[in-house]
Design a protein around this motif. Structure first.
Motif, PDB file in Angstrom:
ATOM      1  N   LEU A 108      -4.133  -5.491   4.161  1.00 37.23           N
ATOM      2  CA  LEU A 108      -3.159  -4.610   3.518  1.00 37.23           C
ATOM      3  C   LEU A 108      -1.762  -4.994   3.975  1.00 37.23           C
ATOM      4  O   LEU A 108      -1.545  -5.303   5.159  1.00 37.23           O
ATOM      5  N   TYR A 160       0.816  -1.210   0.000  1.00 38.33           N
ATOM      6  CA  TYR A 160       0.000   0.000   0.000  1.00 38.33           C
ATOM      7  C   TYR A 160       0.855   1.268   0.000  1.00 38.33           C
ATOM      8  O   TYR A 160       0.440   2.339  -0.464  1.00 38.33           O
ATOM      9  N   VAL A 166      -5.330   5.466   6.452  1.00 36.98           N
ATOM     10  CA  VAL A 166      -5.535   4.049   6.702  1.00 36.98           C
ATOM     11  C   VAL A 166      -5.172   3.698   8.139  1.00 36.98           C
ATOM     12  O   VAL A 166      -5.646   2.717   8.696  1.00 36.98           O
ATOM     13  N   TYR A 173      -8.053   5.001   0.414  1.00 35.80           N
ATOM     14  CA  TYR A 173      -8.113   3.980   1.459  1.00 35.80           C
ATOM     15  C   TYR A 173      -9.242   4.240   2.449  1.00 35.80           C
ATOM     16  O   TYR A 173      -9.717   3.318   3.111  1.00 35.80           O
TER      17      TYR A 173
END
Length: 519
Positions: free
Chosen positions: A193, A153, A204, A178
């Motif tokens: 993730l 990510y 996130v 996200y």
């Protein structure tokens, strides 16, 4: 099976390809079942080339109900339903992120592929809006929750380090993208993730507060990587061939594998794990080498170290720190340790329960000497292809008792520093001495100290024990007297080898070794 036909999965990141191609597989599917049995969104941080992509591909095959791929594995006796779910797998690993447009186009291209399958809303224009729409439609069409897997990510953020404007653009884009994983929770069955770094400022980890970070959980310390038991159980034929190819016994080979590639700990007092990339390459090539370190140059880490003015001696000797100081990276904090730890160049070696401090050190010799070798050109004029020559000559001269040639070579080494290094501080030169002696530790018993009350450096060869004292603001005479006055030789007097004490003075005017005396 004949060992010559055993296929090692080097570079194989797709579970289906690995299984259908009859590659060797270290079974981690019990972890997969345990994690997948909940609906909790997860995050896992591990260094590059540690098997994160293969792990997500395994989740993908599991949630797509491909039962035949798991025959003979642990999960086959655990899973009963093998239900099929829609899977949205976003892989950000293999792209180049050099502009705001690049990230937008890459995300848009992936969204387009999903929209071709699940449709697109006429009013969905932003990346976040399109992502949200895909998740909702996929869930409605399948009649169940959606699985979202995001591999690496943080790859865009890591590539933007050093460019604050681009980094800020990426953060804003990813924050909105996200953030969908929270607002779409009712349509999601499972979210996982992976990445190298936990960026504190990305939503996130700030907005998506129900994401469980299992990077330091003891139950999952061996989720990625290879334990010693797994190495011995799965790769004995390859280890025996490696031993024969290097004129070593089986036990000597295992010992060398441990020194070079073992030692990663992702929880205090947990099982250590081997770097899987280095293990597989060593077994395939039948040689010992710095395979993992050679696949990626940590240039951005060195730049962070230089900008933060971090004392490398502290880094090399080990760092004591609470988890809060190395588990999240903040761009504005001027602290390079989180990135160095999360990138795999440091790992957990001990834990102080009373004070809650972790001891972070290099995991093994591959990383230790690879990292120091990589640092040398940034602090000196030495080119990468000269390192072996220099360090080898240093060691050979001390082994033969030719300390004058050793110090003359060290003198020439400092004399060749480029102009831009001429105004470096005293500590810079102390660090260079430190790096040289640490590198010698690959080939001989060399210790270099930064603590008071001990000799600056001690080098042990088969015939000699050298005790060095360097004076950056004093004379060689004073250095030699200090060796005697402080009793630096006493621990070695019963050793039997010839003791050589060397006092060295450093000339501030010449910015080099001035002279030395031997006692």
């Amino acid at each position: 099976m004949d060992n010559l036909l055993r296929k090692l999965p080097i570079g194989i990141q797709t579970f289906e390809k690995l299984r259908r191609g009859d590659y060797l597989y270290v079974d981690k599917t019990d972890f997969v079942w345990k994690i997948a049995s909940t609906s909790t969104p997860y995050f896992l941080s591990r260094p590059r080339r540690f098997g994160k992509s293969l792990l997500l591909s395994t989740f993908e095959a599991y949630f797509e109900g491909k039962r035949e791929l798991f025959e003979g594995l642990a999960i086959a006796g655990m899973e009963k339903e093998w239900k099929r779910y829609p899977v949205l797998h976003l892989d950000l690993n293999a792209e180049k992120y050099d502009s705001t447009r690049a990230l937008t186009e890459i995300l848009s291209r992936q969204l387009t592929q999903w929209e071709l399958k699940y449709g697109k809303g006429v009013d969905e224009e932003t990346l976040a809006g399109r992502f949200s729409g895909v998740i909702r439609r996929a869930s409605e069409q399948a009649g169940c929750g959606v699985v979202v897997l995001v591999d690496e990510y943080d790859k865009p953020l890591l590539q933007a380090l050093g460019d604050n404007a681009l980094l800020d653009d990426y953060r804003k884009t990813l924050k909105a993208f996200y953030g969908v994983l929270k607002s779409s929770d009712r349509y999601l069955r499972f979210v996982f993730l992976t990445g190298v770094t936990k960026f504190a400022q990305v939503s996130v980890f700030s907005d998506l507060n129900h994401l469980q970070d299992i990077s330091l959980w003891p139950d999952y310390a061996a989720l990625c990587g290879i334990t010693l038991d797994e190495l011995l159980r799965n790769f004995r034929p390859e280890l025996e061939i490696l031993a024969a190819s290097n004129d070593l016994s089986y036990d000597e080979t295992v010992g060398r594998m441990k020194r070079l590639y073992d030692g990663y700990h992702f929880f205090q007092n947990s099982l250590g794990v081997f770097n899987p990339f280095s293990v597989l390459n060593a077994l395939k090539a039948k040689v010992f080498d710095n395979f993992w370190f050679q696949t990626g140059t940590p240039t951005f880490l060195v730049e962070l170290l230089k900008r933060s003015d971090y004392d490398l001696r502290t880094l090399i000797d080990g760092i004591e720190a609470p988890a809060s100081s190395f588990m999240e990276y903040r761009v504005d904090a001027n602290n390079p340790i989180p990135l160095i730890y999360q990138s795999g160049y440091l790992t957990i070696k001990d834990y102080d329960r009373e004070f809650g401090n972790y001891l972070l050190e290099f995991p093994n010799d591959e990383v230790r000497y690879g990292f120091i070798n990589f640092l040398i050109p940034y602090y000196t004029s030495m080119a990468n292809d000269d390192q072996g020559f220099y360090i080898g000559k240093f060691v050979q001269e001390l082994r033969s008792g030719d300390y004058d040639s050793f110090l003359t070579r060290l003198q020439a080494f400092f004399a060749d520093f480029p102009y831009e290094l001429s105004d470096k501080t005293e500590r810079h030169y102390q660090v260079v001495f430190y790096l040289v002696f640490k590198l010698m530790g690959q080939f001989t018993d060399a210790e270099v100290r930064s603590a008071r009350g001990r000799a600056d450096a001690v080098v042990k060869t088969p015939k000699y024990i050298y005790v060095f004292e360097f004076k950056l603001n004093g004379t060689a005479d004073q250095a030699l007297r200090q060796i005697d006055d402080k009793g630096y030789l006493i621990p070695y007097q019963s050793d039997g080898r010839e003791l050589v004490k060397i006092g060295v003075e450093f000339s501030a005017e010449e910015r080099n070794i001035g002279r030395w005396l031997v006692g």
